[in-house]
Write an enzyme that holds these catalytic residues in place. Sequence first.
Site, PDB file in Angstrom:
ATOM      1  N   ARG A   2      35.707  69.466  -1.839  1.00 54.67           N
ATOM      2  CA  ARG A   2      34.684  69.643  -2.398  1.00 54.67           C
ATOM      3  C   ARG A   2      33.531  68.956  -1.220  1.00 54.67           C
ATOM      4  O   ARG A   2      33.733  68.293  -0.331  1.00 54.67           O
ATOM      5  CB  ARG A   2      34.245  68.524  -3.510  1.00 54.67           C
ATOM      6  CG  ARG A   2      33.159  68.507  -4.102  1.00 54.67           C
ATOM      7  CD  ARG A   2      32.901  69.716  -4.884  1.00 54.67           C
ATOM      8  NE  ARG A   2      32.115  69.543  -6.049  1.00 54.67           N
ATOM      9  CZ  ARG A   2      31.237  70.413  -6.539  1.00 54.67           C
ATOM     10  NH1 ARG A   2      31.170  71.733  -5.934  1.00 54.67           N
ATOM     11  NH2 ARG A   2      30.228  70.333  -7.498  1.00 54.67           N
ATOM     12  N   THR A   4      31.802  81.578  -7.995  1.00 56.40           N
ATOM     13  CA  THR A   4      32.780  80.722  -7.835  1.00 56.40           C
ATOM     14  C   THR A   4      34.045  81.704  -7.673  1.00 56.40           C
ATOM     15  O   THR A   4      33.900  82.698  -8.197  1.00 56.40           O
ATOM     16  CB  THR A   4      33.017  79.516  -8.825  1.00 56.40           C
ATOM     17  OG1 THR A   4      31.989  78.710  -9.025  1.00 56.40           O
ATOM     18  CG2 THR A   4      34.193  78.729  -8.576  1.00 56.40           C
ATOM     19  N   THR A  50      34.103  77.834  -4.083  1.00 55.11           N
ATOM     20  CA  THR A  50      32.544  78.150  -4.728  1.00 55.11           C
ATOM     21  C   THR A  50      31.580  77.766  -3.513  1.00 55.11           C
ATOM     22  O   THR A  50      31.750  77.086  -2.859  1.00 55.11           O
ATOM     23  CB  THR A  50      32.484  77.351  -5.850  1.00 55.11           C
ATOM     24  OG1 THR A  50      31.177  77.597  -6.495  1.00 55.11           O
ATOM     25  CG2 THR A  50      32.221  75.714  -5.364  1.00 55.11           C
ATOM     26  N   ASN A  79      28.975  77.700  -5.498  1.00 55.70           N
ATOM     27  CA  ASN A  79      27.885  77.524  -6.571  1.00 55.70           C
ATOM     28  C   ASN A  79      27.382  78.882  -7.321  1.00 55.70           C
ATOM     29  O   ASN A  79      28.300  79.532  -7.628  1.00 55.70           O
ATOM     30  CB  ASN A  79      26.985  76.259  -6.556  1.00 55.70           C
ATOM     31  CG  ASN A  79      26.375  75.837  -7.712  1.00 55.70           C
ATOM     32  OD1 ASN A  79      27.313  75.587  -8.759  1.00 55.70           O
ATOM     33  ND2 ASN A  79      25.292  75.217  -7.801  1.00 55.70           N
ATOM     34  N   ASP A  99      24.483  70.379  -8.457  1.00 59.91           N
ATOM     35  CA  ASP A  99      25.747  69.988  -9.250  1.00 59.91           C
ATOM     36  C   ASP A  99      25.506  68.665  -9.355  1.00 59.91           C
ATOM     37  O   ASP A  99      26.148  67.857 -10.388  1.00 59.91           O
ATOM     38  CB  ASP A  99      27.138  70.255  -8.838  1.00 59.91           C
ATOM     39  CG  ASP A  99      27.584  71.707  -9.360  1.00 59.91           C
ATOM     40  OD1 ASP A  99      26.870  72.237 -10.117  1.00 59.91           O
ATOM     41  OD2 ASP A  99      28.475  72.047  -9.007  1.00 59.91           O
ATOM     42  N   SER A 105      32.198  68.302 -10.544  1.00 55.92           N
ATOM     43  CA  SER A 105      32.456  69.726 -10.304  1.00 55.92           C
ATOM     44  C   SER A 105      33.125  69.874 -11.812  1.00 55.92           C
ATOM     45  O   SER A 105      33.586  69.006 -12.434  1.00 55.92           O
ATOM     46  CB  SER A 105      33.450  70.133  -9.327  1.00 55.92           C
ATOM     47  OG  SER A 105      34.081  71.475  -9.480  1.00 55.92           O
ATOM     48  N   SER A 106      33.260  71.333 -12.042  1.00 58.21           N
ATOM     49  CA  SER A 106      34.085  71.718 -13.351  1.00 58.21           C
ATOM     50  C   SER A 106      35.291  72.371 -12.986  1.00 58.21           C
ATOM     51  O   SER A 106      36.076  73.019 -13.805  1.00 58.21           O
ATOM     52  CB  SER A 106      33.105  72.458 -14.342  1.00 58.21           C
ATOM     53  OG  SER A 106      32.148  72.011 -14.938  1.00 58.21           O
ATOM     54  N   GLY A 133      33.024  80.053 -13.327  1.00 56.07           N
ATOM     55  CA  GLY A 133      32.256  80.334 -14.703  1.00 56.07           C
ATOM     56  C   GLY A 133      31.298  79.054 -14.865  1.00 56.07           C
ATOM     57  O   GLY A 133      31.026  78.727 -16.099  1.00 56.07           O
ATOM     58  N   GLY A 134      31.264  78.303 -13.821  1.00 53.38           N
ATOM     59  CA  GLY A 134      30.385  77.011 -14.026  1.00 53.38           C
ATOM     60  C   GLY A 134      30.949  76.029 -15.087  1.00 53.38           C
ATOM     61  O   GLY A 134      32.082  75.902 -15.107  1.00 53.38           O
TER      62      GLY A 134
END
Length: 570
Positions: A108, A382, A400, A402, A424, A453-454, A473-474
């Site tokens: 990340r 992403t 990603t 973003n 984010d 993050s998701s 897909g955020g």
Amino acid sequence: MIQTRITERCRYMRRFFGLFALLCLLATASAGQANRDGPGHAGIASAHPLATKAGFEILGKGGNAFDAAVAVSAALSVVEQYSSGLGGGGFYLLYDASENSYVVIDGREKAPAAAYRDMYLDASGRPVPRMSRDGPIAAAIPGVPASLVHLAGKYGTLPLETLLEPAIRYAREGFPVDKRMHRGLEAKEALIARWPAAREVYLPGGVVPEVGTIIRQPDLARTLEALVTKGRDGFYEGEIAKKLVDGVRDAGGVWTEQDLRDYSVIEREALIGEYHGMRVVSVPPPSSGGVALINILNILAGFDLDTGDRAEQIHVIVEAMRRAYRDRAEYLGDPDFVDVPVEVFVHPFYAAGQRAGIRNDRITPSQSLPGVSTSSYGGMDTSHFSIIDADGNRVAGTQTVNFWFGSGFMAPGTGVLLNNEMDDFSVKPGVPNGYELIGGEANSIRPNKRPLSSMTPTFLESDRGVAVLGTPGGSRIISMVLLDALAWHAGATAEEMVSLPRYHHQYIPDQITVEPAALSVEERSALQELGHQFRDHNGYGNMQVVTWDYEDDEVAAASDPRGVGEGDVY
């Protein structure tokens, strides 16, 4: 003061659940998957055919799943740079069949050292529109380059030169613009046009290129070659690092060469849960994906989803989503900076308490849930890939920049399109980000901190076999993986999983986002009677799934029909 209250709440929850909760979690995590021989053939699904081809090219040279993952990830960083790339970050969930072990590579992005809590607010304390999303001031320090080197060096079997060769070839020789890239360029043309290096690559002649136009990236090829010759230092130190920092600072950003030198990936323990005999393996914070996924499944484990009509099933699934996303907003952040009680949130006892508040006859309005003060965006930006090799090794990788084309800024002379992951973070507690996710102090901006993050790269395991899955897909990533996990548990194939109609709820806004085919007229009406409101979406996500069926020893790979990717078996 706010952080102190969060920490005290976390400590209270830990005391409440006690040592027994932790021992139960450890017992589940240590149960392990029984060793079994590999399937004898391999499957790869990725968001772009050339990336899938790169992975098979490496497997054909004797590489394992981890080698193939480096090749696929690097190839996506060239041909799908609008969704992921060297200028971004990601999470790589690995299963080593010879060791029967899981690990998460946390690549990340990190906030630069000059970042601070209120950096995107004006003098009145209000967020400056788009400041956390456009240009190099929105970019965090990338993690993908370090992840590729780490993954290859520790888990791969082939030299990095071999693994990056397909990506370098695509960058140097070029690849055709597809319909997805064309659509993204139309949407982001004005942003990309602001930055000369990005404009030269993606808007040749100053216009959006037609589908089929060949895109060449010689600067990006040279950056990849620097990784080959110098390893991690080829990106984070020396000539490339200087070009990155000079470009960022000249355009108003705050990076330093020390920021790049200080970046490192982190290996973290995978999160492991269980749903009616199905083992669920996913990623921990600073991704919220694994925590939320396991929490939701724990809540749903107390309902009989095989009986009753479908509207009733969707109602309880949405109510479980609502509660997990509330906790995401309140408590989750980078565990190296905030106290996140993960063992509480993934424990069945905690889910039982959440389940008790779900009513069958009406919704629980989000405003009535305790917690955070207070145009959902979720698309195909992403990227994800899934791999199983012939020996049973697996990789689920989500990476990603973003939003589509990230910050829009490309550092001159590098070919690297930078992320806008600073969005984010919670730029202000209770203020929604670009995905309308709200957050609290736990996810506030701090120097060297990783934003929440998701991303939810996941393994599903049962007596039936194994599924490797994930998606962009955020904020909707978690709900997409959830629906596919429920579908796979019910017997769905890889092809059925990627094609599944989708619906989503994320606490705030208090609406169900639905694809056109997700609900019948009768189901929508029944849910409206319970108090649910809707927002329609024409299609989102780009799920990539590989499955291994134990009974017939078959591997299947499928790519989301909403995208342009490819799944295949070798």
